[in-house]
Write an enzyme that holds these catalytic residues in place. Structure first.
Site, mmCIF file in Angstrom:
data_model
loop_
_atom_site.group_PDB
_atom_site.id
_atom_site.type_symbol
_atom_site.label_atom_id
_atom_site.label_comp_id
_atom_site.label_asym_id
_atom_site.label_seq_id
_atom_site.Cartn_x
_atom_site.Cartn_y
_atom_site.Cartn_z
ATOM 1 N N HIS A 119 -3.511 6.224 4.516
ATOM 2 C CA HIS A 119 -2.096 6.422 4.825
ATOM 3 C C HIS A 119 -1.663 7.822 4.378
ATOM 4 O O HIS A 119 -2.126 8.331 3.353
ATOM 5 C CB HIS A 119 -1.226 5.415 4.066
ATOM 6 N N CYS B 118 0.810 -1.218 0.000
ATOM 7 C CA CYS B 118 0.000 0.000 0.000
ATOM 8 C C CYS B 118 0.844 1.269 0.000
ATOM 9 O O CYS B 118 0.530 2.247 -0.697
ATOM 10 C CB CYS B 118 -0.960 -0.002 1.188
#
Length: 351
Positions: free
Chosen positions: A258, A144
């Site tokens: 994130h 990710c």
């Protein structure tokens, strides 16, 4: 991997008007998001099969106005399937992806199992979609951090080659799965109510706290597994195997987006104005860079969005040469960091 003739047949199946799609790990956080992405992007699946462990078999999950029943994953689950999306961990992928490929399916794998295998393309479509042409049955979906990071780095790197990248990540609970997201909710409620709470999924108290990413630390380098994956995968996706990258990965009490603080050095002076223009025009990015309002990328605004948010673009005053810029990005870990990127790979395979 598939033989040449079987590979051509599998590619025809992917491009058929109504391919049969299976999701392995369908009840996990990414699996649920994969299903939502297929529906939201109107992917033309003639049939969708949901596969998971025996304990999840029988569960029903809504899709396109009806409910699909989860089936137990077995070696024989892939008969008649054209595309398999794996998101159940590297062990499951190593065990079952070869069976899916042998059955004639094309696999897009969201685990770390195949990402660094030279014969398996590691793809972020906005960055290196051309790599898909070389697949032999399996395509790897990146870590990710690497996915979100390379979407922001690639347009700059194309214009002015990177000489160095230094990053600090602020990683959400979703990266550790649905159980970690639930633990964050429960820990926050307990903290606010003054109740004790013992973490079970993550190694440290999560509510109102930060801690180093919970991947194992390599004793030789001092870097943890998440950091080493992000470094290796970013280099591979950008096609820059020797790019110096330093990164510190931190878990923060955010549910699903994130964020990354970046300092990057180029081979020449790049002004913030030029970088802003390059990033604003790049696919997969949304510029959020309002100095007057002090409004820059935030995980609360990145959550649920397809685009990676980029902003806070400025000269890095730590580099007197003027070749370095600092900026900040936020991206939804479950979308661009996982499920959305996988579905975009499918869309490119069908093109």
């Amino acid at each position: 991997m598939l033989s040449s003739s079987d590979l051509q047949e599998a590619r025809r199946g992917v491009r058929s008007p109504d391919p049969v799609v299976a999701i392995v790990g369908a009840t996990g956080a990414v699996g649920i998001e994969l299903l939502r992405c297929l529906e939201a992007r109107r992917f033309p699946a003639g049939e969708v099969r949901l596969l998971a462990s025996a304990r999840s078999a029988g569960r029903r999950i809504p899709f396109r106005g009806r409910e699909l029943m989860v089936e137990e994953l077995t070696e024989s689950s892939f008969a008649g399937v054209d595309i398999v999306l794996f998101s159940a961990g590297a062990g499951i992928s190593r065990r079952y992806a070869p069976a899916a490929v042998a059955a004639g399916a094309v696999v897009v794998d969201n685990s770390s199992a195949f990402r660094m295998q030279p014969e398996v393309p590691l793809v972020v479509p906005e960055v290196n979609a051309a790599a898909l042409a070389a697949h032999a049955g399996i395509v790897a979906n990146p870590n990710c951090v690497a996915a979100i990071l390379t979407v922001a780095l690639a347009p700059l790197h194309r214009a002015h080659p990177l000489r160095r990248v230094t990053a600090a990540t602020y990683q959400s609970a979703s990266g550790a799965g649905a159980a970690a997201m639930e633990e964050l909710r429960d820990a926050t409620a307990a903290h606010l109510q003054g109740r004790p709470f013992e973490p079970k999924v993550l190694p440290h108290p999560y509510a109102f706290n930060l801690f180093s990413h919970n991947a194992d630390v390599d004793p030789a380098s001092g870097y943890n597994g998440e950091e080493l994956k992000a470094i290796a995968e970013t280099r591979r996706i950008l096609g820059a195997p020797d790019l110096p990258i330093g990164i510190t990965c931190i878990r923060v009490p955010v549910l699903r987006a994130h964020s990354i603080a970046l300092s990057v050095e180029f081979d020449a002076v790049v002004t913030p104005e030029e970088a802003r223009g390059l990033l604003e025009r790049a696919p997969g990015l949304r510029l959020v860079d309002d100095r007057a309002a002090n409004h820059f990328p935030m995980p609360s605004e990145a959550s649920g969005r397809d685009e990676v948010l980029v902003g806070r673009i400025r000269r890095d005053l730590g580099d007197p040469s003027g070749r370095s810029l600092a900026f900040f990005v936020s991206g939804d870990q479950l979308l661009k960091g996982a499920a959305l990127n996988a579905v975009q790979i499918l869309e490119h395979l069908r093109a």
